[in-house]
Motif scaffolding. Structure first.
Motif, mmCIF file in Angstrom:
data_model
loop_
_atom_site.group_PDB
_atom_site.id
_atom_site.type_symbol
_atom_site.label_atom_id
_atom_site.label_comp_id
_atom_site.label_asym_id
_atom_site.label_seq_id
_atom_site.Cartn_x
_atom_site.Cartn_y
_atom_site.Cartn_z
ATOM 1 N N PRO A 1 0.818 -1.228 0.000
ATOM 2 C CA PRO A 1 0.000 0.000 0.000
ATOM 3 C C PRO A 1 0.845 1.268 0.000
ATOM 4 O O PRO A 1 0.438 2.290 -0.578
ATOM 5 C CB PRO A 1 -0.810 -0.120 1.294
ATOM 6 C CG PRO A 1 -0.824 -1.575 1.606
ATOM 7 C CD PRO A 1 0.485 -2.119 1.130
ATOM 8 N N ASP A 2 2.039 1.203 0.639
ATOM 9 C CA ASP A 2 2.894 2.393 0.671
ATOM 10 C C ASP A 2 3.383 2.753 -0.729
ATOM 11 O O ASP A 2 3.415 3.934 -1.113
ATOM 12 C CB ASP A 2 4.097 2.149 1.582
ATOM 13 C CG ASP A 2 3.680 2.035 3.046
ATOM 14 O OD1 ASP A 2 2.603 2.548 3.394
ATOM 15 O OD2 ASP A 2 4.448 1.434 3.826
ATOM 16 N N ALA A 3 3.745 1.722 -1.505
ATOM 17 C CA ALA A 3 4.197 1.968 -2.872
ATOM 18 C C ALA A 3 3.060 2.547 -3.700
ATOM 19 O O ALA A 3 3.250 3.481 -4.496
ATOM 20 C CB ALA A 3 4.712 0.671 -3.498
ATOM 21 N N LEU A 4 1.851 2.017 -3.525
ATOM 22 C CA LEU A 4 0.701 2.537 -4.265
ATOM 23 C C LEU A 4 0.418 3.977 -3.868
ATOM 24 O O LEU A 4 0.091 4.817 -4.719
ATOM 25 C CB LEU A 4 -0.518 1.652 -3.996
ATOM 26 C CG LEU A 4 -1.819 2.077 -4.696
ATOM 27 C CD1 LEU A 4 -1.646 2.055 -6.209
ATOM 28 C CD2 LEU A 4 -2.979 1.165 -4.269
ATOM 29 N N ALA A 5 0.581 4.288 -2.585
ATOM 30 C CA ALA A 5 0.331 5.652 -2.120
ATOM 31 C C ALA A 5 1.333 6.631 -2.725
ATOM 32 O O ALA A 5 0.976 7.759 -3.098
ATOM 33 C CB ALA A 5 0.403 5.686 -0.592
ATOM 34 N N ILE A 6 2.604 6.201 -2.840
ATOM 35 C CA ILE A 6 3.624 7.075 -3.431
ATOM 36 C C ILE A 6 3.306 7.334 -4.895
ATOM 37 O O ILE A 6 3.387 8.472 -5.380
ATOM 38 C CB ILE A 6 5.013 6.438 -3.267
ATOM 39 C CG1 ILE A 6 5.417 6.430 -1.790
ATOM 40 C CG2 ILE A 6 6.051 7.189 -4.108
ATOM 41 C CD1 ILE A 6 6.699 5.699 -1.512
ATOM 42 N N VAL A 7 2.920 6.261 -5.623
ATOM 43 C CA VAL A 7 2.593 6.430 -7.042
ATOM 44 C C VAL A 7 1.390 7.356 -7.196
ATOM 45 O O VAL A 7 1.356 8.224 -8.078
ATOM 46 C CB VAL A 7 2.319 5.054 -7.696
ATOM 47 C CG1 VAL A 7 1.788 5.235 -9.116
ATOM 48 C CG2 VAL A 7 3.579 4.206 -7.692
#
Length: 643
Positions: free
Chosen positions: A582-588
């Motif tokens: 989820p953190d990677a998705l939030a950054i994108v």
């Protein structure tokens, strides 16, 4: 004075030589006087001729004391006298006057006639010859008279010459006497001057003795300055080499091995840049004092230059050498208090222990390689030289050499990877990617050769070549797809970047709006007017600017509004985990939102699955790039795009 004495001596030599010449000439003149007896010879010849005529007349008269034998004797004497006339100065005398010459010729003819008739001579025939011979008496007498006059004149001239030579000889002798007197006077004066000079020299000698001590101390100071660093007082590079030579010689002769510990100060440049060079100098002095205080008794601590130091030791084997190196690192890394500021620095140490090294240079090179290895591990590490370090260095140099020849040998090629619209999946452009296929190494990844190219400066040649190939290829496409080319930070800081890019565009004929240059965030580390000016110039030409690998560098989000980017490229490290983290998705999602708010296109790289594509659609990413849409291919596989 020396010149005057030299002139006098030269006069002596010349006068002596000339006197010798005068004496020789005088002797020659006297010989001439003694030799001038030509008139006597002519007189004797005339006398003998008269006797011959007398005998011939007596024979013609039939006198008893006259006979053919006596005439023959006189004739022979006369003929012999004629031979004298044809020789030497007498011949010259006769030949000077035609009348004299004619007299001699007539005499010779008369004598020859008498000689031919002598065998058949009769008194009657003798009477016939007498008148002819009588005619020669007068001319012969005149010849004798003129000969006497000639000899008298020659003798007078010789006597005059002898007299002149006598005068010259007398004058020269007087001159020599005067020169001798002058020389004696000059020598006496010279002796007086030498005595005064001797006294002066004695005084100078005393002065020199007084100053010799000062000069010796000055020489000692100069010697110390030549072999020691002016700032820290430590031995410098010259003394370092001398001492290392001595230690290595001792080791080769069976003594303890020589040990070199080489290091510099990590963070020293920051101290100079932030606190000033004065503080940096004080810091170097403090480091030098600590090294001297905490080193072994027989060690030599040297400052080689800048913030580079070396310690020379002996008899340390690997474990002890590493222990000593760690000890030095702890000493150096302790905080320093300078001008009420606490300063911390670190260091790495490279160690080389002499074994089979042929000379100082080789051992120093080994220590340098060990230091390079320690630096690669990070601050606070020490490494001892191992042979594999040399092997790695050789391989590195060979790699650099191969890279230099790669373009020339046709080993480089530009591949193209498609970039697509996230929603329609239609191709909207291609990214040009450099590939290197070595005949021995095989395919070399860009992550290996690009840093080497940047370090060696080859990146400029490679970058220009890639840009040129990409522009020439894009011109041939049927549709006006964009072509994206990566721009190294090293290329970006060159002053003629704009000129090179525009020149390549002009030569290829590609519309600048179809070119997209990708730069990394490291370009933004130095946010100066020159960087902004270069970006604006590129934009003014019509070129699109994309920020590559956004989020992996050091730029802040605020920098996006300061620089005129057209596109943000999301790094694949975020895309790889976008479906699971989820953190990677939030950054994108955050980056995509920033791009939309700033009017910039966002493109994600490394898309390999449909799930990743769906996530990017949901967050609103504009474009995608990855194996899902196509792998990088060579230009020969893009023929379907060409007109």
């Amino acid at each position: 004075m020396r010149r005057i004495l030299g002139i006098v001596i030269c006069c002596f030599v010349l006068a002596t030589g000339y006197i010798a010449y005068v004496i020789a000439e005088r002797q020659t003149a006297l010989q001439k006087v003694a030799r001038y007896n030509d008139s006597w010879a002519v007189s004797q010849m005339v006398s003998e001729y008269l006797r011959l005529e007398q005998q011939l007349a007596a024979y013609a008269l039939g006198l008893k004391n006259a006979d053919i034998d006596e005439i023959s004797l006189r004739l022979d004497i006369m003929i012999s006298r004629m031979e004298f006339v044809q020789q030497g100065t007498l011949q010259e005398f006769v030949n000077k006057d035609p009348s004299r010459y004619l007299v001699i010729q007539n005499l010779r003819a008369a004598l020859n006639k008498l000689d031919h008739q002598l065998a058949e001579l009769t008194p009657e025939r003798a009477k016939e010859l007498l008148p002819e011979m009588s005619q020669l008496v007068g001319p012969l007498t005149g010849l004798a008279s003129s000969s006497v006059e000639y000899d008298v004149s020659v003798i007078d001239a010789a006597q005059l010459e002898v007299r002149n030579l006598h005068y010259i000889y007398t004058a020269l002798a007087a001159g020599l006497i005067l020169c001798g007197i002058t020389m004696i006077i000059l020598l006496l004066r010279q002796n007086s001057m030498l005595n005064r000079a001797h006294g002066h020299m004695q005084r100078l000698t005393e002065d020199l003795r007084e100053t010799s001590g000062e000069l010796q101390s000055q020489n000692d100071r100069l010697e110390h300055s030549a072999h020691h660093d002016a700032l820290t007082g430590l031995p410098n590079r010259v003394l370092f080499r001398q001492d290392l030579n001595a230690r290595m010689k001792d080791a080769r002769e069976g003594g303890p091995p020589a040990v070199v510990l080489l290091f510099d100060l990590d963070g020293f440049k920051d101290v100079n840049d932030t606190l000033g060079h004065d503080v940096g100098d004080v810091l170097l002095q403090a480091v030098a004092n600590r090294l001297v205080e905490f080193s072994h008794k027989d060690d030599l601590i040297c400052r080689l230059g800048g913030d580079e130091f070396a310690v020379l030791s002996a008899g340390l084997f690997p474990e002890k050498a590493l222990e000593f190196a760690r000890h030095l690192m702890r000493v150096i890394s302790s905080p320093y208090n300078i001008n009420d500021r606490e300063i911390k620095i670190g260091t790495c140490i490279g160690v080389a222990i002499s074994s089979t090294e042929p000379d100082v240079e080789e051992l120093f090179k080994h220590a340098d390689l060990a230091l390079y290895e320690a630096k690669a591990l990070g601050t606070g590490h020490a490494c001892i030289f191992q042979p594999h370090m040399q092997t790695r260095l050789v391989e590195k140099k060979a790699f650099e050499a191969d890279l230099r020849d790669a373009l020339k040998n046709g080993e480089m090629e530009v591949f193209y990877q498609p970039q697509a619209d996230t929603y329609t999946r239609e191709i909207c452009g291609y990214e040009a990617l450099l590939r290197w296929t070595h005949p021995v190494r095989g395919a070399v990844p860009p992550s290996e050769f690009i840093p080497v190219a940047e370090k060696t400066g080859l990146i400029h040649e490679l970058g220009d070549w890639v840009l040129q190939q990409a522009c020439q290829e894009a011109v041939r496409w049927r549709r006006p797809f964009k072509v994206a080319v990566n721009l190294s930070p090293v290329q970006f800081i060159t002053k003629n970047l704009i000129q090179r890019v525009t020149s390549i565009l002009r030569e290829s004929g590609l519309n600048p709006e179809r070119l997209e240059l990708e730069i990394t965030e490291s370009v933004l580390l130095d946010k100066n007017e020159q960087t902004l000016h270069t970006l604006r110039q590129l934009k003014a030409v019509g070129i699109q600017i994309a920020m590559d690998d956004f989020g992996t560098g050091y730029s802040s989000l605020g920098s996006l509004s300061s620089f005129p980017f057209d596109k943000i490229k999301i790094d694949r490290s975020f895309i790889r985990d976008v479906t699971t983290n989820p953190d990677a998705l939030a950054i994108v999602e955050l980056v995509t939102g920033i791009g939309q708010s700033l009017g910039m296109i966002t493109i994600a790289e490394g898309i390999e699955t449909e799930e990743e594509l769906e996530c990017l659609k949901r967050v609103g990413c504009d474009q995608v790039q990855g194996y899902l849409f196509g792998r990088p291919v060579s230009a020969s596989e893009l023929t379907h795009l060409r007109t």
